[in-house]
Structure formats: C-alpha cells, structure tokens
Write an enzyme that holds these catalytic residues in place. Structure first.
Site, short mmCIF file in Angstrom:
data_model
loop_
_atom_site.label_atom_id
_atom_site.label_comp_id
_atom_site.label_asym_id
_atom_site.label_seq_id
_atom_site.Cartn_x
_atom_site.Cartn_y
_atom_site.Cartn_z
N GLY A 14 0.80 -1.22 0.00
CA GLY A 14 0.00 0.00 0.00
C GLY A 14 0.83 1.27 0.00
O GLY A 14 1.96 1.31 0.49
N ARG A 18 -2.36 8.51 3.76
CA ARG A 18 -2.73 9.29 4.94
C ARG A 18 -1.54 9.59 5.85
O ARG A 18 -1.64 10.44 6.74
CB ARG A 18 -3.82 8.56 5.73
CG ARG A 18 -5.21 8.75 5.12
CD ARG A 18 -6.25 8.03 5.93
NE ARG A 18 -6.28 6.60 5.67
CZ ARG A 18 -7.00 5.71 6.35
NH1 ARG A 18 -7.77 6.13 7.34
NH2 ARG A 18 -6.98 4.44 6.03
N GLY A 83 -5.73 -4.11 -4.73
CA GLY A 83 -6.52 -4.85 -3.77
C GLY A 83 -5.78 -5.96 -3.06
O GLY A 83 -4.83 -6.54 -3.58
N GLY A 108 1.30 -5.40 6.94
CA GLY A 108 2.59 -4.86 7.35
C GLY A 108 2.51 -3.62 8.20
O GLY A 108 3.53 -3.14 8.69
N ARG A 339 29.62 12.93 21.30
CA ARG A 339 29.44 12.59 19.89
C ARG A 339 30.10 11.25 19.59
O ARG A 339 30.84 10.70 20.43
CB ARG A 339 30.01 13.71 19.03
CG ARG A 339 29.21 15.02 19.13
CD ARG A 339 29.97 16.21 18.59
NE ARG A 339 30.33 16.03 17.19
CZ ARG A 339 31.15 16.85 16.54
NH1 ARG A 339 31.72 17.88 17.16
NH2 ARG A 339 31.42 16.63 15.26
N ASN A 383 43.71 15.51 34.63
CA ASN A 383 42.63 16.47 34.82
C ASN A 383 42.79 17.59 33.79
O ASN A 383 43.83 18.25 33.73
CB ASN A 383 42.67 17.06 36.23
CG ASN A 383 41.44 17.90 36.53
OD1 ASN A 383 40.40 17.39 36.94
ND2 ASN A 383 41.54 19.20 36.29
N ASN A 392 41.36 20.83 16.70
CA ASN A 392 41.70 19.65 15.91
C ASN A 392 41.61 19.86 14.41
O ASN A 392 41.97 18.99 13.63
CB ASN A 392 40.80 18.48 16.31
CG ASN A 392 39.32 18.82 16.19
OD1 ASN A 392 38.93 19.98 16.23
ND2 ASN A 392 38.49 17.80 16.06
#
Length: 480
Positions: A14, A18, A83, A108, A339, A383, A392
């Site tokens: 299908g 919608r 169909g 599905g 990240r 630290n 970088n």
C-alpha cells in the site's frame, strides 16, 4: 521446528497516503524498528515454511528492509491490479505448487500483533477444520473497518467493507482485523473468481469469505482479547498511539526485570535496548538503538542515549550521547554532549557543558567543565582544566591531540593539534600549546601581566568605573 504446513503472507504494497510522507508507511519506525520489522519478527516466530512479503509502493526500499530483517523471506511484486485479494493471489502463486497447508495473511502496518495471538488463531482454525478463520475485534468505534456479518446461529456469512456497508451494517461493532488463516487450496480455487465491482474498484480478499459460504465451507471468526493488538497504523496520530502503547509494554517489561523507572510516561526505550538489574532511570530519558546498560547504572533525568554502551554503576545525567562508550563507574554530565567515538574509561568524568568527539578519556581522568575535546587521547588520572579546547581542525584536515597520564592542565588552554602532552605535565592557565611538551614539564606561554595605573581616569572619565576608582583611591591611605 519449522511447520511445513504453514506459510505467512505479509501485505506491504500500500501507498499509505494518509501518512503524508515520502517514506513508505511500513518503514516508519516504532520502538526503534520499522513497522515491517515488527511484523516480520512475529511471522518468523511462527516458524512457517515460507514467509512472503507483497510489495509495490517504494518497492526497492521496502524490499531492502525485508532483506535486512528477514533475509529468507520471499518478496512478491504486486501488479497494476489493486486490492488485497490480488496481492494474496500473487503470493499464493509464488508458493510451491504442491503446498497444501494453511496460509496466514497479516498486514505490514499492524506492528503490535504478537506471535501468541497468531498461533492461537492457527490452532483454532485447525481445530475447527475451517476453510478460513478471521481474527476479529470488537470496537466501540468501528469507523473504517470491514464488518463481520454473522447469521442467526452465529456463523460468519461475509465481510463488508466500511465503504460498501449500509447503515444497518455500520452498526455492527465486530470488525475484520485484516489477519486471517486460509486453506491454501481454497485460495487457489477462489481468488481468481473475485471481481472488483465495489466502491474502491479493488479485488477484496474478504470476498473469499462469501464464496466459501456459498459452497457451505466452514468460516470462523475469533475475536482478539486486546483490540489494540490488531490496530492498524494509517496516519501519524495512529503511529504515535501505537508507539506509546508499545513503549508502555517495553517499560513495564524492564520494570518487572528489575529496573527502577521513576516516570514511565516520559521514559522511551527502544525494543533493541538492554538494561541491567538495579539500574535507575529518571524522567525524560530516551534509550535508543543498540544501547546496552549494565547493572546499577543511573541514567537521567533529561538524557538521550543512542547506540551507547554504559558500564556497571555509571552515572549519566542531562546528557545527549550517540555511539559512545561510558565504562564502569564513570560519570557524565550534567549538560554534556558526547558525539560518536567518545570512550570514557572506568572512574572517569565528562562534566558540565563538555563536548567530546572521537576522544578517549582514560581511567580516572576528568574533563570537568566547559571544554571541547575532539580527536583526542587522554591517559589515566589526568585532569583537563575548565575551558580547554583541542583545536583539531586546520581548515582542511583533522589532527589528533595526545595527553599523557597524570597531567594537570590549566584553565582556558588551547591544544593546537597535532600535539602531544607528555606524562605528568602541568600547563599554566591561558596557555596555547602549539608544540609537544615533554614528560614532567611545565608549559606556559602567557605574557607577564602589566598594570597601567590611572588608565580608567584618563580614558573613561565621567563613568561609574572612574567614580568608583576615585572613591577607592581617596579611601586608601598613602604609602609612607
């Protein structure tokens, strides 16, 4: 064990208009997986001899998803005839000619239909020696669904689609869920006889029921206990409703397995996530993708983890992390941004307003606040001072910074990569490190401070600062 007398057909051809989407409806995600993946998993757990998926709209995309989540499934292309009847007809033709077992048909776009419900439907079908068995549901609002029409004895006589139903039939609350079990022989005989003289001009699979009754074959309908299991997704509103229901089931499952979840309504967990016992999830937490969390961790509030690995006893609060590894008893946040490629070793810390990318922070090392650490390796027990930046990128290429073990860097440092900071190094506040620093050295490059007396009076006369300075000078006793 494979049931050699069972085949499953998944209808996924299908267009799903919608949904108002460029993406095929069955590829919209729910709990971290496309809808079609949930249906394929359910189908495969029945252990049928064959699983077929009928495709048409965005054929290649849907077929690729089928190949990813169930590689053994057979992809069947629907032709120009519309169909569900035509879709099943083509799928049955693709089965081996000697297959004479039962055919389960599912949609599905019904992601919450579970294997237990379908297995019970197959069992009912076989016990009744039926030619067709329909999974039905009783709904308070049956708008859009085909109605199950029964005779005075309670037997199923036909299914009438909503658009073709009279006012009398629309009052029926038992509806067709779109899931069925058929005898393969009945489908082979009757599907070619179905026409398309209806409101939608389609070849309805449901018309098989009336043809079976004309031949006095047994047609059964079994109402599902929980109607939400067979609810289809046709638009974004229904997608969110089913996503919320599935998420509630996932959250409850983790709670029963020993995870404390303080606010289930604001906690979203993908089906693919694993969480260890005695972990605590605070409100507004989202765990997505292949995220794994070991026992005794504390996650949230206001935290999103996507494809992350979290070790035992780690604490992560108000953090956004993707493809990051946070090992045992490490701490992250609040307000941290991790990240892809971030690794924080055991006992380490990535603190407030820190962004990391492609960086490994060694055991017991800390980046406590207001820093960007990218393409960086930090050893153990170091630290990194507040406001540190690893520069970088030179405008063309990315370069790495290496910081040794037991290093103490001052606040507001910039490390201009590529650069190596040796073990045990100290750096002064405000230092810009452009060249390697040998182990045990102190790196400083800040110019000596110079104070220009009475500068404000000379350059900012009439200001509040000048007045305050004058008052301070008047109150200061002269130096003898």
């Amino acid at each position: 064990m494979t049931d050699q007398r069972l085949a499953v057909i998944v209808l996924a051809a299908g267009e799903g208009t919608r949904m108002r989407s460029r993406r095929a409806k069955v590829l919209h995600p729910i709990a971290g997986l496309p809808m079609i993946a949930h249906v394929l998993t359910t189908a495969s757990h029945l252990e049928p001899a064959y699983v077929e998926v009928v495709v048409r709209h965005q054929r290649d995309d849907v077929a690729a998803a089928v190949g990813e989540y169930l590689p053994d499934a057979i992809v069947v292309d629907q032709d120009e005839l519309p169909g569900t009847g035509r879709a099943v007809e083509l799928a049955v033709e693709a089965l081996p000619a000697d297959f004479d077992g039962e055919v389960v048909v599912v949609s599905g776009d019904v992601p919450l239909l579970d294997t237990a419900t379908l297995a019970a439907l197959v069992a009912e079908h076989r016990a009744a020696a039926a030619s067709a068995t329909i999974l039905s549901a009783v709904l308070a609002d049956a708008t859009g669904y085909g109605r199950i029409v029964r005779d005075a004895a309670g037997g199923v006589t036909r299914i009438v689609e909503h658009k073709d139903a009279t006012e009398e039939l629309l009052a029926i609350t038992e509806v067709n869920s779109g899931s069925y079990v058929f005898n393969a022989a009945a489908l082979r005989e009757l599907l070619p006889r179905i026409g398309s003289a209806n409101a939608q001009g389609e070849k309805y699979l449901t018309d098989v029921v009336a043809l079976l009754r004309e031949s006095s074959a047994t047609v059964a309908a079994v109402p599902v206990a929980d109607s939400w299991r067979v609810a289809g997704v046709n638009d974004r509103a229904q997608l969110s409703e089913q996503a919320a229901r599935l998420n509630a089931l996932i959250v409850r499952g983790h709670q029963l397995a020993g995870v404390t979840i303080h606010d289930p309504a604001s906690t979203w967990i993908d089906l693919t996530v694993s969480i260890g016992q005695d972990t605590v999830l605070w409100p507004n937490t989202r765990l997505a993708g292949a995220t794994t969390i070991d026992r005794d961790a504390v996650i949230g509030p206001d935290t999103t983890l996507v494809d992350c690995e979290v070790g035992e006893g780690a604490v992560i609060k108000r953090t956004d992390a993707t493809l990051a590894v946070i090992r045992a008893y490490a701490e992250v946040g609040p307000f941290a941004y991790l990240r892809p490629g971030t690794e924080l070793d055991g006992g380490g810390k990535i603190g407030t307003f820190v962004e990391t990318k492609n960086a490994r922070i060694g055991r017991g090392s800390k980046v406590p606040h207001l820093s960007y650490i990218g393409d960086t390796e930090v050893g153990e027990g170091s630290n990194i001072g507040a406001g540190t930046i690893t520069a970088n990128y030179d405008g063309v290429q990315k370069h790495r910074t290496t910081v040794g073990s037991h290093v103490r860097t001052g606040s507001h440092n910039v490390f201009v990569a590529p650069v190596t900071i040796g073990d045990g190094v100290y750096t002064g506040a405000g230092t810009v490190v452009r060249k390697d620093v040998p182990a045990g050295a102190l790196a400083v490059n800040v110019a000596p401070q110079r104070n220009i007396e009475r500068w404000v009076a000379a350059n900012r006369p009439g200001t509040a600062a000048a007045a305050a300075a004058a008052d301070a000078a008047a109150a200061t006793p002269p130096v003898e």
